[in-house]
Design a protein around this motif. Sequence first.
Motif, PDB file in Angstrom:
ATOM      1  N   ALA B 204      -4.422  -4.709 -14.459  1.00  0.00           N
ATOM      2  CA  ALA B 204      -4.952  -3.875 -13.375  1.00  0.00           C
ATOM      3  C   ALA B 204      -4.053  -3.941 -12.150  1.00  0.00           C
ATOM      4  O   ALA B 204      -3.772  -2.919 -11.509  1.00  0.00           O
ATOM      5  CB  ALA B 204      -6.374  -4.321 -13.029  1.00  0.00           C
ATOM      6  N   HIS B 205      -3.598  -5.157 -11.822  1.00  0.00           N
ATOM      7  CA  HIS B 205      -2.723  -5.298 -10.653  1.00  0.00           C
ATOM      8  C   HIS B 205      -1.398  -4.564 -10.855  1.00  0.00           C
ATOM      9  O   HIS B 205      -0.870  -3.966  -9.915  1.00  0.00           O
ATOM     10  CB  HIS B 205      -2.479  -6.787 -10.354  1.00  0.00           C
ATOM     11  N   ALA B 206      -0.915  -4.600 -12.095  1.00  0.00           N
ATOM     12  CA  ALA B 206       0.328  -3.880 -12.381  1.00  0.00           C
ATOM     13  C   ALA B 206       0.157  -2.383 -12.143  1.00  0.00           C
ATOM     14  O   ALA B 206       1.113  -1.678 -11.801  1.00  0.00           O
ATOM     15  CB  ALA B 206       0.771  -4.151 -13.817  1.00  0.00           C
ATOM     16  N   ALA B 207      -1.089  -1.911 -12.323  1.00  0.00           N
ATOM     17  CA  ALA B 207      -1.366  -0.488 -12.080  1.00  0.00           C
ATOM     18  C   ALA B 207      -1.746  -0.229 -10.624  1.00  0.00           C
ATOM     19  O   ALA B 207      -2.035   0.909 -10.244  1.00  0.00           O
ATOM     20  CB  ALA B 207      -2.483  -0.013 -13.011  1.00  0.00           C
ATOM     21  N   GLY B 208      -1.785  -1.283  -9.830  1.00  0.00           N
ATOM     22  CA  GLY B 208      -2.087  -1.123  -8.407  1.00  0.00           C
ATOM     23  C   GLY B 208      -3.565  -1.102  -8.078  1.00  0.00           C
ATOM     24  O   GLY B 208      -3.953  -0.699  -6.979  1.00  0.00           O
ATOM     25  N   ALA B 209      -4.403  -1.539  -9.011  1.00  0.00           N
ATOM     26  CA  ALA B 209      -5.856  -1.503  -8.782  1.00  0.00           C
ATOM     27  C   ALA B 209      -6.355  -2.849  -8.282  1.00  0.00           C
ATOM     28  O   ALA B 209      -5.771  -3.900  -8.575  1.00  0.00           O
ATOM     29  CB  ALA B 209      -6.577  -1.126 -10.068  1.00  0.00           C
ATOM     30  N   VAL B 210      -7.446  -2.784  -7.548  1.00  0.00           N
ATOM     31  CA  VAL B 210      -8.158  -3.972  -7.089  1.00  0.00           C
ATOM     32  C   VAL B 210      -9.201  -4.316  -8.150  1.00  0.00           C
ATOM     33  O   VAL B 210      -9.772  -3.422  -8.774  1.00  0.00           O
ATOM     34  CB  VAL B 210      -8.796  -3.680  -5.712  1.00  0.00           C
ATOM     35  N   VAL B 211      -9.460  -5.627  -8.362  1.00  0.00           N
ATOM     36  CA  VAL B 211     -10.355  -6.027  -9.452  1.00  0.00           C
ATOM     37  C   VAL B 211     -11.550  -6.818  -8.940  1.00  0.00           C
ATOM     38  O   VAL B 211     -11.394  -7.776  -8.166  1.00  0.00           O
ATOM     39  CB  VAL B 211      -9.605  -6.882 -10.499  1.00  0.00           C
TER      40      VAL B 211
END
Lengths: 149, 420
Positions: B204-211
């Motif tokens: 998710a972080h690689a895609a720029g999303a917050v988790v």
Amino acid sequence: MSDLRDLYQELIVDHYRRPHNFGPLAGANRHAEGFNPLCGDHLSLSLKVVDGVIEEARFEGAGCAISTASASLMTDALKGRTEAEAEALFAVFHALVTSEDGLPADAPLGKLAVLAGVREFPTRVKCATLAWHTLLAALHQDGQPVSTE
Amino acid sequence: MNAVVKQEAVRPDTLSAPEVARWRQDFPILQQTVHGKPLVYLDNAATTQKPLAVIEAEARYYREYNANVHRGVHTLSQRATDAFEAARDTVRRFINAARREEIVFVRGTTEAINLVATSFGQRLRRGDEILITEMEHHSNIVPWQLLCERSGATLRVAPIDDAGELRLDEFARLLGPATRLVAVTQLSNALGTVNPVRQLIELAHAAGAVVLVDGAQAVAHLPVDVQALGSDFYAFSGHKLYGPTGIGVLYGKAALLESMPPYQGGGDMIRQVTFTRTTYNDLPYKFEAGTPNIAGVIGLGAAIDYVNTVGLPAIAAHEQALLDYATAEAAQIPGLRLIGTARDKASILAFTLEGVHPHDVGTILDLEGVAVRAGHHCAMPVMAHFGVPATARASFALYNTAEDVATLLRAIRKAREVFG
């Protein structure tokens, strides 16, 4: 203390395994859906009412033993009754499964009396009454699905 | 986090750690009978029982130093504030947050998720996407649906397979430049599946999303280190962790929390109020409007102290032995279908029984003194995936014994007999 067989009498298990009046009803002119969101049970009730008399009653859906047996016994009991008699039977049945004192022996219940054990299981009263609440909705035909919650 | 699939059933007499008898003494509620049978409490995924230490910590607060926090100059208020803030430190250490300001007290996991959906959610716009999974609890679905309605964002759902494991390929495929937020459970309440959250967070972080990780089930069964996981938000409740109801925690990385607008307005969350301009308090108080659940926070601190005393690794090993034993034995019962057979599972045994509705299973087990949950477990999409309206679910805690499992199995066989 309540015993298992007070609730799961053989007649109830039989009606659960082989419900009467189960399936679609051709020519139905009253219909209602009932849901118990607590357990996900769903019941669909169809009636054929001619000149104020319930000629046929059938149901479909997925439910527990108590709700299925209750629907099976109810549809048996409804046939040949007037709409007014059916509503009166709702009141008697409701008292059967909720009243602390039970009902007089001469209450016109027939085989429905087998569900009296539900009274000792407050968490299961909604299962027993789902079909009956759906019946009221079908008779009043307001088109709204009924929910036990 | 990958468990090895155990091939052989464990013998029940080797299972219960000798300490279990002692642990059980800490839970007064367990020393009772239900329908004339000793209580076998296997509804721990719904809520755990409370040790005496928690009950007494709450009672002591009300009996000895009840006062509001962060306000009074008087002695009781200072004592209450000290105990309240000490519990925050306890929570911080428990999940290894970097800073105490990152621990926000809320009502429970549900409110924690709603806080993020409401506050962080204000930055979402049409075209943005939120990614969840098919195994989420309704509390990790509905707040995002509401946010999508408000913002015009789109909800994406990563599917599970028939073992109840997340389809990692699909999860990765659904991540993209539009993904702003990923919300995923660490331990499924309906299936027992343990998700590889660290890996999911990296993707998710690689895609720029917050988790956001829903840890409601996980915290009582797995050691959690939010820094090692890399989670941006982590939500959990006290009452599934041997603590009181009505108290929960939202962990959030300080920089994220700083950048978010307040969730609710009121006392405690402000620095200065005038009718023209109000400035907000520092973290974590910016998100703690109103008098908090002081007794609940103190009780939660006591619950974590208790869990630390027993030790989460010991709890996890004990519960895993019970789950392995229950799983192997349940598979021998004719007509029993396990719902949730992931390779990595913890603490939960969900099943259906051919010819017996789960609601009836629940009643018959109750008459044997066995408390389980029957229903959709607030995870109706999971029920739909497996084509069942409901399941019966036994869920384990540190005080359960091999004898509890044996009683459960006997009661399930009895349910089969009743329905022949």
